[in-house]
Design a protein around this motif. Structure first.
Motif, PDB file in Angstrom:
ATOM      1  N   TYR A 205       0.818  -1.202   0.000  1.00 44.61           N
ATOM      2  CA  TYR A 205       0.000   0.000   0.000  1.00 44.61           C
ATOM      3  C   TYR A 205       0.857   1.259   0.000  1.00 44.61           C
ATOM      4  O   TYR A 205       0.509   2.266  -0.632  1.00 44.61           O
ATOM      5  N   ASP A 206       1.975   1.216   0.697  1.00 48.92           N
ATOM      6  CA  ASP A 206       2.890   2.349   0.662  1.00 48.92           C
ATOM      7  C   ASP A 206       3.410   2.555  -0.756  1.00 48.92           C
ATOM      8  O   ASP A 206       3.495   3.694  -1.240  1.00 48.92           O
ATOM      9  N   GLY A 207       3.746   1.455  -1.415  1.00 45.70           N
ATOM     10  CA  GLY A 207       4.206   1.561  -2.801  1.00 45.70           C
ATOM     11  C   GLY A 207       3.146   2.117  -3.721  1.00 45.70           C
ATOM     12  O   GLY A 207       3.431   2.921  -4.630  1.00 45.70           O
ATOM     13  N   LEU A 208       1.894   1.717  -3.521  1.00 48.15           N
ATOM     14  CA  LEU A 208       0.796   2.231  -4.341  1.00 48.15           C
ATOM     15  C   LEU A 208       0.602   3.728  -4.100  1.00 48.15           C
ATOM     16  O   LEU A 208       0.375   4.498  -5.048  1.00 48.15           O
ATOM     17  N   ASP A 209       0.691   4.144  -2.835  1.00 46.40           N
ATOM     18  CA  ASP A 209       0.575   5.570  -2.515  1.00 46.40           C
ATOM     19  C   ASP A 209       1.651   6.382  -3.235  1.00 46.40           C
ATOM     20  O   ASP A 209       1.379   7.426  -3.840  1.00 46.40           O
ATOM     21  N   ARG A 210       2.880   5.870  -3.176  1.00 46.39           N
ATOM     22  CA  ARG A 210       3.983   6.582  -3.805  1.00 46.39           C
ATOM     23  C   ARG A 210       3.822   6.619  -5.333  1.00 46.39           C
ATOM     24  O   ARG A 210       4.112   7.630  -5.975  1.00 46.39           O
ATOM     25  N   LEU A 211       3.330   5.524  -5.890  1.00 38.81           N
ATOM     26  CA  LEU A 211       3.142   5.446  -7.339  1.00 38.81           C
ATOM     27  C   LEU A 211       2.120   6.478  -7.799  1.00 38.81           C
ATOM     28  O   LEU A 211       2.332   7.199  -8.793  1.00 38.81           O
ATOM     29  N   VAL A 212       0.994   6.550  -7.088  1.00 39.96           N
ATOM     30  CA  VAL A 212      -0.049   7.502  -7.466  1.00 39.96           C
ATOM     31  C   VAL A 212       0.452   8.931  -7.306  1.00 39.96           C
ATOM     32  O   VAL A 212       0.205   9.806  -8.158  1.00 39.96           O
TER      33      VAL A 212
END
Length: 1017
Positions: A205-212
């Motif tokens: 989820y942290d990776g998804l946040d950073r990606l967005v």
């Protein structure tokens, strides 16, 4: 990272899978060959196949693959057109066992499903709640929900309900490294809680946040604002305004990110009423130009299109003619469907649209219907597109590759003109254009040259040019079928390097080792790599027994008929494919067998089948083929597996011993003629407890089967005893009644009844009095050299009638089908065979189309449950029988329950009994048990009658001729239907033929079962 796996790792994986999972583990050549391709142009032989019995077993299989660093591919129906369900990986097939509807919440309009459930089956189970899953691809009869989620499937109903992504609430998923979780919309507070828990989920989820955060502007600007954007990962679902919906972000990821274990779906009410408006146009581009105007004035449930080229192909293929007949005058059509809560509402919507566009229901270019059955006929023409266009009658092969591009609907007409210009530039003449025009999605199949280096090079250049074209219109490379390998390499032309880089980061986040369906979407294999054909394809050439006139006289071309559509995996309706319906095995579907035959052609260096006609893998896959010929009519591309099976068996056993059943049942006509001299002795021997069991074992017959009973006197002997003078072949009233083995030796009452009815209709009946045979049993067991000799002998006997043009009337559908279909292919250069094919008619065809004016069939006035023989369904069709029954005032319930399961010799062969009965229990046997006690049970096929008798129904079926003959003597009683089963042993004269028919049929029914065993349905 390479998908190659060391052999020792694979061996250890297989051992672990077999020891540690509740799954069918198959790493054999046959299974791998059957899964080597999907509905696309691509082919990769998998490492093996795992068929989990539970979702938990499937999850554990993924864990074990990860332990041994082996790539994984999830698969359901395997109909994908972009190559996403073929890979050098372990295929996990969820469709056989993991197909439960876990729960339904009617008030919330949601349900939870396992990934292998088929869409039509899901909607059947939801029917009592008056709910359904909205998106409906044309493969709805056999596509799995897991595959729909993987591909973000749409279909015609997406006009009203959106794509699959719009109808998914939550997903239970598993990453390659073992994380299992339910995902869906995720608030900031929920993400904070996940982060606080730490671990792999927090990392994701942290990776998804950073990606967005990094690509926020790119996502908002770079994703086309149009209804049919299916290409690329759904990064837009992670935008704040879209609720950071992880489930919807994973929809359409084609198994490259996670394994879907369960899904919570949003449901919609089943419309109470529907109507359909069809608008005709001069060409398909003009129809596309009109779409925006229609959408301005209404919000239809569907807005579909088909062009004149598709209609032309349907006429040439004699397919869907009933659908075409209800279309208005035009060269292209838009089909606009309306739904509502009342008939008045849906009718009013249609009339309002007509008024707004300046047309009238009375116009020749307009057709309106609020009759559901007529609507379905109209829509079926559009739904049939892929199959109709796949193998045009002009021998051009067409292929996917650019089959589902999409643009904003308001730009559709211009896009089509430019696309047609591109076709012309590349010399791709006359591709049909059709599709979901209300959302700007265009379907087509193109005659790419995929067998030569130049053709493949043009294929690649065309795709690059087409990708640039659709991007220039603000469109999507895929509007329905996904990216896979067909479009993965082209994504930068649509999204640009930066967004495609974001896709790669998403892939690395979920699957850092690139083990989830590698080479698709991200870091894709080239669009012209791993082709099922390709410039390097070098198939063996084969001398064959059948002529394959529809396939350029080539067995290879015949095998290539299968393009992976997958209709053979449907679970109800029509006939195809009974063995798949009983086993749910890909290898035992028409498509799976076609795949193995393709591998047997040995056109690739890594062909899964190496020993050609001697292949045990192909033999085993064909073993459960019932040779019902259902695929010949029900497969959209006309695959005829019964013929391919006979061809294979002929070569496979050439010069070596055959199974015992090939000698016992394959030579049944000979044994029946021998038994004619002492039928009582033969019957006693067959039914003696010890001798009968030993005989069945020696003959390769299933011990559970009861042998058929030979008639005390054959039909031909009875005919001779009458002393009737044979009529002149040149007399227009003369017909030849064909004395097939079953009607002659087992159920003579069928032929006797036919004589009675035909003479009542004014015909003069001739019967060959020397032994004749169509060769059916030799054909079905692959003894084709003998079959040709038998046919030539028969042609010599029939020569006077063939020269005179005398009709030949067949009573047994399987034998009639030989004359109409098999014989012309076995002896394609024999003019007498061609004459015989043209002069052979069914009993009903003769009476309906050729009886003297004024003749009416006897009055039956009864209800009847009717089973159609598979070969009649496939070759002769049943229209004449329906009309004859109507004229006889027979209230006929013609079953649409598929094959009876006996299928000639199939159900009698040792090892087939369980599958035979399972097929029967799928529809025919329960339907007969449920028939009204006072109704007739009719089945013209001997196999069908035998299966009904031996299938625990408590009923005995009659041939239609028997029912009509009995009615000639007066009303058929309905108070005691068992009276219909009594058959006198001997006819006492012409006036008593009807009673004789009743008697002989029942005695013959048991006998006919054994005979029928050697006959294909």
């Amino acid at each position: 990272m390479s998908s190659r796996v060391p052999g020792e790792s694979l061996d250890r994986l297989v051992t672990a899978l077999r020891a540690g999972t509740d799954a069918e583990v198959r790493f054999d050549t046959g299974s791998r060959g059957a899964y080597s391709t999907d509905g696309s142009n691509y082919r990769q032989v998998p490492l093996g196949v795992v068929v989990p019995r539970t979702v938990e077993a499937g999850a554990h299989a993924v864990e074990l693959c990860a332990r041994f660093d082996v790539p994984v591919l999830s698969r359901g129906g395997g109909t994908s057109l972009a190559g996403q369900t073929t890979n050098e990986a372990v295929v996990i097939d969820w469709s056989k066992h993991c197909n439960a509807l876990v729960s339904v919440d009617p008030e919330a309009r949601t349900c939870v499903v396992e990934p292998g459930i088929v869409l039509d089956e899901l909607n059947r189970r939801l029917a009592d709640h008056k709910l359904k899953f909205g998106p409906k691809p044309s493969t709805h009869s056999h596509c799995a929900l897991g595959g729909m989620i993987g591909n973000n499937s749409c279909g015609a109903s997406a006009q009203a309900y959106g794509k699959t992504v719009d109808n998914v609430r939550r997903l239970e998923v598993m990453t390659y490294d073992g994380l299992r979780m339910w995902v869906g919309p995720t608030s900031k507070a929920e993400r904070a809680r996940i982060a606080a828990e730490g671990g792999r989920r927090a990392e994701l989820y942290d990776g998804l946040d950073r990606l967005v955060a990094e690509y926020l502007g790119d996502i908002r600007r770079g994703f086309p604002k149009m209804p049919r954007r299916v290409s690329g990962y759904n990064l837009d679902s992670l935008l704040p305004e879209n609720g950071f919906d992880v489930a919807r972000a994973l929809v359409g990821s084609e198994g490259t990110l996670v394994t879907v274990l369960r899904a919570e779906l949003e449901l919609v009410p089943v419309p109470s009423y529907e109507s359909l408006l069809v608008l005709g146009y001069d060409d398909i581009c003009q129809a596309a130009d009109h779409v925006p105007q229609i959408l301005e004035h209404c919000s239809p449930g569907q807005l579909e299109a088909l062009d004149g080229r598709m209609a032309q192909l349907m006429r040439e293929e004699h397919a869907y003619l009933e659908s075409l007949r209800v279309l208005p005058e035009a060269d292209s059509w838009l089909l606009v469907q309306f739904t509502g809560d009342s008939q008045e509402e849906v009718d009013a919507q249609a009339h309002a649209l007509l008024k707004s566009i300046g047309r009238s229901e009375k116009d020749s270019s307009v057709a309106f219907s609020d009759d559901p059955q007529r609507e379905q006929r109209m829509l079926k023409a559009r739904e049939a597109g892929l199959g109709v266009t796949a193998r045009p009658p002009d021998d051009r092969e067409t292929w996917e590759g650019w089959e589902d591009s999409a643009v904003p609907p308001e730009r559709l007409g211009d896009y089509l003109r430019d696309l047609k210009g591109l076709f012309e530039e590349f010399g791709y003449d006359h591709p049909s254009l059709y599709g979901h025009f209300g959302q700007g999605c265009v379907h087509t199949r193109i005659p790419f040259g995929l067998k030569t280096a130049d053709g493949v090079a043009d294929f690649r250049r065309f795709l690059e040019r087409a990708a640039d074209l659709v991007a220039s219109y603000g469109g999507s490379l895929s509007g329905e079928h996904g990216d896979g390998q067909a479009r993965g390499e082209l994504l930068t032309r649509m999204f640009g390097e930066r967004l495609v880089g974001a896709f790669g980061e998403l892939k690395a986040l979920f699957d850092p080792g690139n083990r989830m369906n590698p080479g698709k979407v991200v870091d894709p294999q080239p669009v012209d790599g791993q082709l099922r054909l390709g410039a390097a394809w070098r198939p063996d050439t084969h001398d064959t027994h059948f002529g394959y006139p529809q396939d350029d006289h080539s067995f290879t071309q015949a095998v290539l008929r299968c393009v992976g559509i997958g209709n053979c995996r449907s679970l109800e309706g029509d006939v195809m494919c009974p063995s798949y319906r009983a086993t749910r095995e890909e290898e035992h579907s028409t498509r799976g067998r076609s795949r193995l035959l393709f591998e047997m052609l040995d056109g690739h260096a890594d062909s899964a089948v190496k020993d050609g006609w001697r292949s045990t893998e192909v033999r085993d896959a064909l073993d459960l083929c019932l040779a019902c010929k259902g695929c010949k009519s029900d497969c959209p591309t006309g695959v005829d597996m019964a013929t391919y099976k006979a061809e294979f068996l002929a070569h496979h056993y050439e010069g070596r011993p055959r199974p015992p059943a090939h000698y016992s049942m394959g030579w049944l006509p000979l044994w029946a003629r021998l038994a004619e001299h002492a039928p009582t002795l033969a019957n006693s021997a067959l039914h003696a407890p010890l001798l009968g069991r030993a005989g069945k074992a020696l003959a390769g017959v299933a011990g559970e089967r009861r042998p058929p009973v030979f008639a005390e006197r054959s039909f031909v002997r009875w005919w001779r005893a009458l002393g009737t003078e044979q009529p002149d072949p040149a007399d227009p009233a003369t017909v030849v009644l064909w004395p097939d083995t079953f009607s002659n030796h087992f159920h003579p009452s069928v032929a006797m009844s036919a004589v009675r009815v035909l003479e009542d209709a004014g015909f003069r009946v001739a019967v060959p009095e020397t032994p004749v045979c169509c060769g059916l049993t030799w054909i079905s067991t692959g003894q084709l050299a003998v079959a040709k000799k038998v046919l030539r002998r028969t042609l010599r006997t029939l020569a006077p009638y063939l020269e005179a043009g005398t009709p030949v009337i067949g009573m047994e559908p399987s034998c009639t089908a030989v004359f109409r279909s098999d014989a012309p292919e076995l002896l394609p250069d024999d003019q007498d065979v061609q004459r015989l094919a043209g002069q052979t008619r069914t009993f009903a065809e003769q009476l309906v189309h050729h009886a003297p004016a004024g003749w009416q069939p006897p009055f039956l006035a009864r209800q009847a449950t009717v089973q159609t023989h598979c070969h009649q369904h496939a070759i002769m069709k049943f229209d004449a029988d329906r009309e004859l029954m109507r004229r006889a005032h027979l209230d006929a319930d013609v079953l649409d329950e598929g094959c009876c399961g006996l299928a000639g010799n199939f159900g009698f062969e040792r090892g087939h009994h369980d599958v035979s009965m399972a097929v029967g229990e799928l529809g025919v046997l329960p339907a007969v048990r449920g028939a009204a006690p006072d109704s007739l049970v009719l089945a013209d096929g001997f196999s069908c009658r035998t299966q009904i008798e031996q299938g625990g129904t408590g009923r005995r079926a009659l041939h239609l001729a028997e029912a009509l003959a009995m009615a000639l003597d007066g009303p058929v009683p309905s108070d005691r239907p068992e009276r219909l089963a009594r058959r006198p042993a001997e006819p006492s004269g012409t006036a008593r033929w009807a009673t004789t028919a009743a008697a002989g049929t029942l005695a013959a029914a048991a006998a006919f079962g054994a005979v029928r065993q050697l006959r294909r349905p």
